[in-house]
Design a protein around this motif. Structure first.
Motif, PDB file in Angstrom:
ATOM      1  N   ILE A 169      11.800   1.543  24.420  1.00  0.00           N
ATOM      2  CA  ILE A 169      10.448   1.171  24.016  1.00  0.00           C
ATOM      3  C   ILE A 169      10.024  -0.035  24.843  1.00  0.00           C
ATOM      4  O   ILE A 169      10.875  -0.741  25.412  1.00  0.00           O
ATOM      5  N   THR A 170       8.736  -0.279  24.919  1.00  0.00           N
ATOM      6  CA  THR A 170       8.216  -1.328  25.783  1.00  0.00           C
ATOM      7  C   THR A 170       7.313  -2.270  24.995  1.00  0.00           C
ATOM      8  O   THR A 170       6.470  -1.820  24.212  1.00  0.00           O
ATOM      9  N   GLY A 171       7.515  -3.564  25.185  1.00  0.00           N
ATOM     10  CA  GLY A 171       6.647  -4.562  24.584  1.00  0.00           C
ATOM     11  C   GLY A 171       5.393  -4.765  25.410  1.00  0.00           C
ATOM     12  O   GLY A 171       5.045  -3.947  26.267  1.00  0.00           O
ATOM     13  N   SER A 172       4.707  -5.863  25.158  1.00  0.00           N
ATOM     14  CA  SER A 172       3.515  -6.173  25.948  1.00  0.00           C
ATOM     15  C   SER A 172       3.520  -7.647  26.307  1.00  0.00           C
ATOM     16  O   SER A 172       3.843  -8.496  25.466  1.00  0.00           O
ATOM     17  N   PRO A 173       3.190  -7.987  27.555  1.00  0.00           N
ATOM     18  CA  PRO A 173       3.228  -9.381  28.003  1.00  0.00           C
ATOM     19  C   PRO A 173       2.109 -10.186  27.372  1.00  0.00           C
ATOM     20  O   PRO A 173       1.161  -9.635  26.803  1.00  0.00           O
ATOM     21  N   MET A 190       1.470 -11.473  22.224  1.00  0.00           N
ATOM     22  CA  MET A 190       2.386 -10.588  22.936  1.00  0.00           C
ATOM     23  C   MET A 190       3.109  -9.726  21.919  1.00  0.00           C
ATOM     24  O   MET A 190       3.095 -10.016  20.713  1.00  0.00           O
ATOM     25  N   THR A 191       3.764  -8.694  22.403  1.00  0.00           N
ATOM     26  CA  THR A 191       4.611  -7.869  21.549  1.00  0.00           C
ATOM     27  C   THR A 191       6.034  -7.904  22.085  1.00  0.00           C
ATOM     28  O   THR A 191       6.281  -7.557  23.241  1.00  0.00           O
ATOM     29  N   LEU A 192       6.957  -8.350  21.228  1.00  0.00           N
ATOM     30  CA  LEU A 192       8.372  -8.458  21.569  1.00  0.00           C
ATOM     31  C   LEU A 192       9.131  -7.317  20.913  1.00  0.00           C
ATOM     32  O   LEU A 192       8.881  -7.001  19.737  1.00  0.00           O
ATOM     33  N   THR A 208      12.341  -8.740  24.123  1.00  0.00           N
ATOM     34  CA  THR A 208      11.748  -8.682  25.448  1.00  0.00           C
ATOM     35  C   THR A 208      10.306  -8.204  25.348  1.00  0.00           C
ATOM     36  O   THR A 208       9.927  -7.538  24.378  1.00  0.00           O
ATOM     37  N   VAL A 209       9.497  -8.535  26.356  1.00  0.00           N
ATOM     38  CA  VAL A 209       8.179  -7.928  26.477  1.00  0.00           C
ATOM     39  C   VAL A 209       8.225  -6.756  27.447  1.00  0.00           C
ATOM     40  O   VAL A 209       7.217  -6.097  27.691  1.00  0.00           O
ATOM     41  N   GLY A 210       9.411  -6.512  28.017  1.00  0.00           N
ATOM     42  CA  GLY A 210       9.603  -5.399  28.929  1.00  0.00           C
ATOM     43  C   GLY A 210      10.076  -4.150  28.205  1.00  0.00           C
ATOM     44  O   GLY A 210       9.713  -3.907  27.056  1.00  0.00           O
ATOM     45  N   SER A 240      -2.233 -23.515  32.668  1.00  0.00           N
ATOM     46  CA  SER A 240      -3.016 -23.101  33.818  1.00  0.00           C
ATOM     47  C   SER A 240      -2.542 -21.780  34.404  1.00  0.00           C
ATOM     48  O   SER A 240      -3.052 -21.330  35.420  1.00  0.00           O
ATOM     49  N   ALA A 241      -1.529 -21.125  33.768  1.00  0.00           N
ATOM     50  CA  ALA A 241      -0.973 -19.906  34.334  1.00  0.00           C
ATOM     51  C   ALA A 241      -2.004 -18.787  34.315  1.00  0.00           C
ATOM     52  O   ALA A 241      -2.886 -18.733  33.472  1.00  0.00           O
ATOM     53  N   ALA A 242      -1.848 -17.873  35.258  1.00  0.00           N
ATOM     54  CA  ALA A 242      -2.761 -16.743  35.351  1.00  0.00           C
ATOM     55  C   ALA A 242      -2.310 -15.654  34.394  1.00  0.00           C
ATOM     56  O   ALA A 242      -1.660 -14.683  34.762  1.00  0.00           O
ATOM     57  N   VAL A 243      -2.652 -15.811  33.127  1.00  0.00           N
ATOM     58  CA  VAL A 243      -2.304 -14.834  32.098  1.00  0.00           C
ATOM     59  C   VAL A 243      -3.557 -14.022  31.798  1.00  0.00           C
ATOM     60  O   VAL A 243      -4.637 -14.583  31.596  1.00  0.00           O
ATOM     61  N   PRO A 244      -3.462 -12.689  31.766  1.00  0.00           N
ATOM     62  CA  PRO A 244      -4.660 -11.887  31.491  1.00  0.00           C
ATOM     63  C   PRO A 244      -5.294 -12.267  30.168  1.00  0.00           C
ATOM     64  O   PRO A 244      -4.611 -12.566  29.200  1.00  0.00           O
ATOM     65  N   SER A 245      -6.614 -12.229  30.133  1.00  0.00           N
ATOM     66  CA  SER A 245      -7.339 -12.535  28.899  1.00  0.00           C
ATOM     67  C   SER A 245      -7.562 -11.264  28.099  1.00  0.00           C
ATOM     68  O   SER A 245      -7.706 -10.174  28.646  1.00  0.00           O
ATOM     69  N   ALA A 246      -7.596 -11.399  26.798  1.00  0.00           N
ATOM     70  CA  ALA A 246      -7.947 -10.270  25.946  1.00  0.00           C
ATOM     71  C   ALA A 246      -9.399  -9.905  26.206  1.00  0.00           C
ATOM     72  O   ALA A 246     -10.249 -10.768  26.447  1.00  0.00           O
ATOM     73  N   ALA A 247      -9.694  -8.609  26.156  1.00  0.00           N
ATOM     74  CA  ALA A 247     -11.045  -8.156  26.461  1.00  0.00           C
ATOM     75  C   ALA A 247     -12.062  -8.742  25.495  1.00  0.00           C
ATOM     76  O   ALA A 247     -13.185  -9.071  25.867  1.00  0.00           O
ATOM     77  N   ALA A 248     -11.684  -8.876  24.241  1.00  0.00           N
ATOM     78  CA  ALA A 248     -12.580  -9.451  23.244  1.00  0.00           C
ATOM     79  C   ALA A 248     -11.782 -10.391  22.351  1.00  0.00           C
ATOM     80  O   ALA A 248     -10.648 -10.104  22.014  1.00  0.00           O
ATOM     81  N   ARG A 249     -12.375 -11.519  22.013  1.00  0.00           N
ATOM     82  CA  ARG A 249     -11.684 -12.458  21.151  1.00  0.00           C
ATOM     83  C   ARG A 249     -11.493 -11.830  19.771  1.00  0.00           C
ATOM     84  O   ARG A 249     -12.345 -11.120  19.261  1.00  0.00           O
ATOM     85  N   GLU A 250     -10.344 -12.092  19.172  1.00  0.00           N
ATOM     86  CA  GLU A 250     -10.006 -11.485  17.893  1.00  0.00           C
ATOM     87  C   GLU A 250      -9.680 -12.578  16.895  1.00  0.00           C
ATOM     88  O   GLU A 250      -9.343 -13.700  17.270  1.00  0.00           O
ATOM     89  N   PRO A 251      -9.758 -12.265  15.609  1.00  0.00           N
ATOM     90  CA  PRO A 251      -9.375 -13.260  14.610  1.00  0.00           C
ATOM     91  C   PRO A 251      -7.897 -13.610  14.767  1.00  0.00           C
ATOM     92  O   PRO A 251      -7.056 -12.740  14.970  1.00  0.00           O
ATOM     93  N   LEU A 252      -7.591 -14.894  14.643  1.00  0.00           N
ATOM     94  CA  LEU A 252      -6.207 -15.349  14.766  1.00  0.00           C
ATOM     95  C   LEU A 252      -5.541 -15.357  13.392  1.00  0.00           C
ATOM     96  O   LEU A 252      -6.209 -15.560  12.373  1.00  0.00           O
TER      97      LEU A 252
END
Length: 271
Positions: free
Chosen positions: A195-199, A212-214, A182-184, A26-38
């Motif tokens: 360098i910076t990851g992505s949450p 995410m990118t670690l 890290t994602v930071g 239920s966490a408020a995690v941003p959604s990807a703008a468009a669904r992508e193949p997994l």
């Protein structure tokens, strides 16, 4: 609410780790703008059996698939072109709220290293000149280590080639390649720069799946060991790989997808 239910509620609120980060459904995690193949491999077929006496309501089965990015160790800079899957159960002691885990070994096919033994693209047409690498866990992963390190992986990177046998590895249980991911933003020694990851962003809802990118570019890499009869080819692997490689000269960028499912539901577990 008395103390025990309150503690249970708190545990459930933080009981989902993304191979890294606690993010409940239920966490408020941003959604990807468009669904992508997994990527392939996001399945629960390897969920481990829980320890005796564990409360299933405080445990989740987590499946993390590293599906892209790159791993640069010494002179080897290899794109991750085949997925790696890490399956683990993560839960909490109902009394102490101590985090506990049960980890299944990394799964994935070896990745052929560009340039092979000589390190020159196009020269590895013969099997004896080809090199493949396969990361394995040298120790159990550590989750949510501190505010910066969301996932710590201690790895041995198996080196595969007809000459070096099946015990050749960069990093061992006693001297692993240790990634503090890290994602930071990283704080590496020179010559590397931050360098910076992505949450995490949610990319699917059933089951909940996050991308995410670690990153880590502050780790060192040891010499190779066990390469060939009597470790005869350790020096060759070190020469090809530029080992040992001090901190600040290596980089890991891991694009990870993670899904989870509670054990209290219908998670299939491995027998």
């Amino acid at each position: 609410m008395n103390a025990r239910p309150a503690r249970r509620a708190a545990a459930l609120a933080v009981g989902v780790a993304l191979g890294t980060m606690a993010v409940p459904a239920s966490a408020a995690v941003p959604s990807a703008a468009a669904r992508e193949p997994l990527p392939p491999g996001l399945s629960f077929e390897d969920c481990p059996k829980l320890p005796a006496g564990a409360d299933p309501s405080l445990w989740n089965c987590n499946v993390a698939v590293i599906a892209g990015g790159r791993l640069q160790v010494g002179r080897i800079d290899q794109a991750i072109v085949k997925p790696l899957r890490l399956t683990y159960a993560l839960g909490y002691d109902p009394e102490t709220l101590e985090q506990k885990s049960v980890v299944v070994p990394l799964k994935g096919d070896p990745i052929r290293v560009d340039g092979g033994v000589l390190g020159v693209p196009g020269t590895d047409v013969l099997p004896v000149l080809q090199v493949a690498a396969k990361p394995v866990l040298a120790a159990p992963p550590e989750f949510n280590v501190d505010a910066q390190t969301l996932l710590r992986l201690k790895l041995g990177i198996g080196v595969q080639n007809p000459l070096v046998g099946d015990r050749c590895s960069i990093g061992t249980g006693g001297d692993p390649v240790t990634l503090s991911l890290t994602v930071g933003t990283t704080r590496p020694p020179l010559p590397n720069k931050p360098i910076t990851g992505s949450p995490p962003v949610d990319v699917a809802s059933d089951p909940p799946t996050y991308k995410m990118t670690l990153v880590d570019n502050a780790f060192s890499a040891p010499r190779a060991g066990g390469c060939g009869p009597g470790s005869l080819f350790n020096g060759l692997v070190d020469w090809r790989s530029g080992l040992p490689a001090r901190a600040g000269t290596n980089t890991a960028i891991l694009v990870q997808y993670l899904t989870f499912k509670p054990y209290a539901g219908r998670t299939r577990v491995r027998r």
